[in-house]
Design an enzyme around this catalytic site. Sequence first.
Site, short mmCIF file in Angstrom:
data_model
loop_
_atom_site.label_atom_id
_atom_site.label_comp_id
_atom_site.label_asym_id
_atom_site.label_seq_id
_atom_site.Cartn_x
_atom_site.Cartn_y
_atom_site.Cartn_z
N ILE A 1 -15.15 -20.45 5.69
CA ILE A 1 -15.12 -20.96 7.06
C ILE A 1 -15.58 -19.88 8.03
O ILE A 1 -15.65 -18.70 7.69
CB ILE A 1 -13.71 -21.44 7.45
N LEU B 1 -8.12 -24.07 -0.93
CA LEU B 1 -8.93 -25.20 -0.48
C LEU B 1 -10.35 -25.15 -1.06
O LEU B 1 -10.98 -26.18 -1.27
CB LEU B 1 -8.98 -25.22 1.05
N GLY B 2 -10.86 -23.96 -1.30
CA GLY B 2 -12.19 -23.84 -1.88
C GLY B 2 -13.31 -23.98 -0.86
O GLY B 2 -14.32 -24.63 -1.13
N VAL B 3 -13.12 -23.35 0.31
CA VAL B 3 -14.16 -23.38 1.34
C VAL B 3 -14.32 -21.99 1.94
O VAL B 3 -13.41 -21.17 1.89
CB VAL B 3 -13.83 -24.37 2.48
N HIS C 1 0.81 -1.22 0.00
CA HIS C 1 0.00 0.00 0.00
C HIS C 1 0.85 1.28 0.00
O HIS C 1 0.35 2.35 -0.31
CB HIS C 1 -0.98 0.01 1.19
N GLY D 1 3.40 6.53 7.87
CA GLY D 1 4.80 6.74 7.51
C GLY D 1 5.70 5.64 8.04
O GLY D 1 6.79 5.40 7.52
N ASN D 2 5.24 4.92 9.09
CA ASN D 2 5.98 3.77 9.60
C ASN D 2 5.78 2.54 8.72
O ASN D 2 6.56 1.58 8.80
CB ASN D 2 5.52 3.40 11.02
N SER D 3 4.72 2.53 7.93
CA SER D 3 4.39 1.36 7.12
C SER D 3 5.56 0.92 6.26
O SER D 3 6.18 1.73 5.57
CB SER D 3 3.19 1.67 6.21
N ASP E 1 0.20 -7.61 1.49
CA ASP E 1 0.58 -6.20 1.62
C ASP E 1 2.09 -6.03 1.61
O ASP E 1 2.65 -5.26 2.38
CB ASP E 1 -0.02 -5.57 2.88
#
Length: 472
Positions: free
Chosen positions: A273, A269-271, A111, A212-214, A141
Amino acid sequence: MQPTWTPKALTVALGLAMAFTPLQARELPDFTGLIEKNAPVVVNISTSRKVGGSPSGESGPNAPDDMPDFFRRFFEQMPEGQQQRPPQQRRHSTGSGMIYSSDGYIVTNHHVVDGADEIIVKLSDKREFVAEKVGSDPRSDLALLKIDADDLPTATLGNSEELKVGQWVLAIGSPFGFEHSVTAGIVSAKGRSLPSENYIPFIQTDVAINPGNSGGPLFDMDGRVVGINAQIYTRTGGFMGLSFAIPIDMVSEVIAQIKKDGRVVRGWLGVYIQEVTRDLAESFGLDRPKGAIIAEITEDGPADEAGLEAGDIVLEFNGKEVESSSALPPMVGQVKPGETVKVEILRGGERKTIKVTLGQLPDDGAPMAVPSGDEGPSEEEEILGMRLEEISEEVRKKRNLGEGGIQVKEVTGDPARSAGIQKGDVIQMFAGERIESLEDFKEAAEDLESGQPQPILVQRRQGSRWLALTPE
């Protein structure tokens, strides 16, 4: 009456004070050596991008991209010749990063550099470089940059698995553009899942992190990088004591894929949850809440082909125990597509092991449409605090519903209201039985034990969800 101090008492008191102060000082960490050694691996990142308007400010029929909705409507209602667009502007922002290798690879957050036309990396010795984005991964990210430099100082990577709650950690970054600011705190929790980032088991800390820390590194007391600072929880826009960092073990895996292929692939996995609550645990016969309950199976996905079903509770995945639903997505994502893994589940009170060959996680998923509850046929019944009705073929087709299920026309009282059932829910399973019709539901509701929670699977616009309904 004033206390009387004897020379002996004063001597003892002074001795205790002198003994306590150095002891207290010895217990507090000293970060000076760590900062002197590791500050050079932290970089400042500034980005810019074009926003709004048009390059020359000529008139045109379209409103600027960043114009507020109120002004956009006013703009678009003006005669075409009067729709003068403002000149295009550049928006600037800052972030942090870490030198990953001596030949100029830099790690930061996705980002921080997303949408940037120009990325400038500033080193601790004040040198500046125009960076090239090698690739980025929105789900984790993370982004990898490259600058034209050699013999750079590099960070020593730690092991985020060995990190312990309560351990001291330190961050170096550029909050609000103040370069190489240092903040410290402790690890508050591990394996945190955030609503927007369920593939990252975040490290939660109370280290002061601000805009700014990101992208900056999180160090342990040995000067090893254990995470990349990524997010904060805030209601004000500033630090409120909850900061989140991406574990360095995940960073290494993601960056290696970006460096090699320019992108990241994950197991799928296609679920869908959800968390196992106390009531759901009781209704499924678990001694305590644990695992991840499958609310929905993606048709023809890996789980569907392997025979997993809605209502299965995943207790172990690929040999690792699944303590909570938030633990499962990162486990699945770390397995390469095409690999076969063992999944231990609880089904009907019995443990089963099923082998699943994982697919590749799609770039994005389509939302599932669930009816709003304002239409339907006249056949209906009132049971367990809700008015239920069959679903006509016309409504089923219009709302993109699959086969089976009955619809909640109205919630009239308990126990449905207490269970969290809503108008428009489509009931797919109840008390361990598949629901295809009103008759199925009436049969499943017969002879239920009062006070014993029963699992009920409902489908909504946001997807399927398990609830616990307790008959009175």
